[in-house]
Design a protein around this motif. Structure first.
Motif, PDB file in Angstrom:
ATOM      1  N   ARG A  84       0.838  -1.181   0.000  1.00  0.00           N
ATOM      2  CA  ARG A  84       0.000   0.000   0.000  1.00  0.00           C
ATOM      3  C   ARG A  84       0.886   1.249   0.000  1.00  0.00           C
ATOM      4  O   ARG A  84       1.990   1.242   0.568  1.00  0.00           O
ATOM      5  CB  ARG A  84      -0.910   0.017   1.227  1.00  0.00           C
ATOM      6  N   THR A 118       2.438   4.814   1.035  1.00  0.00           N
ATOM      7  CA  THR A 118       2.622   5.574   2.276  1.00  0.00           C
ATOM      8  C   THR A 118       3.166   6.970   2.018  1.00  0.00           C
ATOM      9  O   THR A 118       3.203   7.795   2.932  1.00  0.00           O
ATOM     10  CB  THR A 118       3.592   4.846   3.227  1.00  0.00           C
ATOM     11  N   ASN A 172      -3.244   7.505   5.456  1.00  0.00           N
ATOM     12  CA  ASN A 172      -2.032   7.744   6.247  1.00  0.00           C
ATOM     13  C   ASN A 172      -0.815   8.038   5.369  1.00  0.00           C
ATOM     14  O   ASN A 172       0.235   7.398   5.497  1.00  0.00           O
ATOM     15  CB  ASN A 172      -1.733   6.534   7.153  1.00  0.00           C
ATOM     16  N   LEU A 173      -0.965   9.010   4.488  1.00  0.00           N
ATOM     17  CA  LEU A 173       0.117   9.356   3.567  1.00  0.00           C
ATOM     18  C   LEU A 173       1.027  10.424   4.163  1.00  0.00           C
ATOM     19  O   LEU A 173       0.568  11.359   4.809  1.00  0.00           O
ATOM     20  CB  LEU A 173      -0.465   9.876   2.254  1.00  0.00           C
ATOM     21  N   THR A 174       2.322  10.272   3.926  1.00  0.00           N
ATOM     22  CA  THR A 174       3.311  11.289   4.270  1.00  0.00           C
ATOM     23  C   THR A 174       3.680  12.062   3.010  1.00  0.00           C
ATOM     24  O   THR A 174       4.022  11.459   1.993  1.00  0.00           O
ATOM     25  CB  THR A 174       4.576  10.648   4.858  1.00  0.00           C
ATOM     26  N   PRO A 205       6.345   2.048   0.985  1.00  0.00           N
ATOM     27  CA  PRO A 205       7.596   2.154   1.742  1.00  0.00           C
ATOM     28  C   PRO A 205       8.760   1.698   0.866  1.00  0.00           C
ATOM     29  O   PRO A 205       8.638   0.710   0.122  1.00  0.00           O
ATOM     30  CB  PRO A 205       7.371   1.208   2.925  1.00  0.00           C
TER      31      PRO A 205
END
Length: 306
Positions: free
Chosen positions: A197, A199, A236-238, A256
């Motif tokens: 997924r 990130t 929950n993305l950075t 990741p």
């Protein structure tokens, strides 16, 4: 590219040969660096080149009728990716008289400047993977494939996509569509869906504000119904803002880095050498490093080109 003469002499710094200067600014500010380390898997190398091999596993089980043998399947090699290390270098030469008459240690700072230039060059070069989206990333079955495609190779004859059919500006709607396409399209060589997924949301400077609004707003940005922003709570993305990526509306979703094929081989770390020329007395300083980088495969990457 040299700005003035080479070797550097007193002609390069005429004002610094006299006393009374209040302050000398020698590239007083730090340069932008350490961004590609967030995206690439950094590793060493002791060879002139490295090679990765991508293989395919087995497909799904087939219905078996009583008394008959099961369907037999076989894995195989899909493609191999070769990384050939490149050498980068920069040097400068300073006259003996220039070193003697420099009253403000400008020339002593040039060694540090070489180190800064090396670090900066690494950043620029590393982002070419995301800047040149027409470049070949891997070759399979005689066909060249770029980083982003609507028809990536699969050994079973199918394809999978890691981009929209048409480029799409970053909005809450396009990001949600990209997240959906990621989930439905990330498939292995036999068409099996993958669990990786995203990130990271990678953007250029012009998209940083919309990226932060999308990922940090409690309510859905741009709406009038007070809907919750599920991108913030579920994805929950950075956000990573790249100063070295072409700032033309392109954006990327990344898994990741440990789950991607993004690799950076540091074949020879940055090294600074200095020596005196016995004939002229000039000081020669040279910085050098070797590296290669790219992607062994493109799983864990989704993007919208400009």
């Amino acid at each position: 590219m040299a700005i003035m003469s080479s070797p550097m002499s007193r002609a390069n710094i005429p004002t610094l040969l006299e006393r009374g200067i209040r302050k000398v600014y020698i590239d007083a500010y730090d340069l932008v660096d350490s961004q590609y380390e967030e995206l690439y898997n950094i590793t060493g190398s002791v060879k002139r080149q490295e090679r990765d091999v991508i293989t395919a596993g087995l497909g799904t089980f087939q219905l078996k009728t009583e008394g008959n043998a099961p369907f037999l399947d076989a894995g195989q090699e899909a493609w191999s990716k070769q990384f050939v290390h490149n050498t980068f270098a920069l040097g400068t030469e300073i006259t003996e008289e220039g070193m003697e008459d420099d009253l403000y240690d400008y020339y002593l700072s040039i060694g540090r400047e070489l180190g800064k230039a090396a670090a900066y060059t690494r950043q620029v070069e590393a982002m070419d993977l995301f800047n040149n989206l027409s470049a070949t990333v891997y070759t399979a079955d005689g066909t060249n494939f770029p980083l982003l495609s609507t028809a990536h190779f699969r050994v079973d004859g199918g394809t999978w996509a890691n981009r929209f059919t048409n480029p799409t500006d970053l909005t809450i709607e396009s990001l949600e569509a990209g997240l959906t396409l990621w989930r439905t399209e990330q498939k292995d060589q036999r068409g099996r869906r993958l669990t990786i997924r995203p990130t990271v949301l990678l953007v250029g400077s012009s998209d940083q504000w919309i990226a932060w609004r999308i990922t940090e707003s409690v309510l859905r940005p741009g709406g009038n119904d007070n809907d919750p922003n599920v991108v913030k709570t579920k994805a929950n993305l950075t956000v990573i803002v790249s100063d070295f990526m072409a700032d033309d509306g392109r954006w990327f979703l990344l898994a990741p880095k440990e789950q991607t094929g993004l690799i950076y081989f540091d074949r020879a770390p940055t090294e600074m050498r200095r020596r005196d020329d016995s004939r002229t007395g000039n000081l020669l300083m040279i910085g050098r490093y070797r590296e290669s980088h790219g992607a062994s495969h493109v799983w864990g990457v989704f993007g919208s080109p400009p």
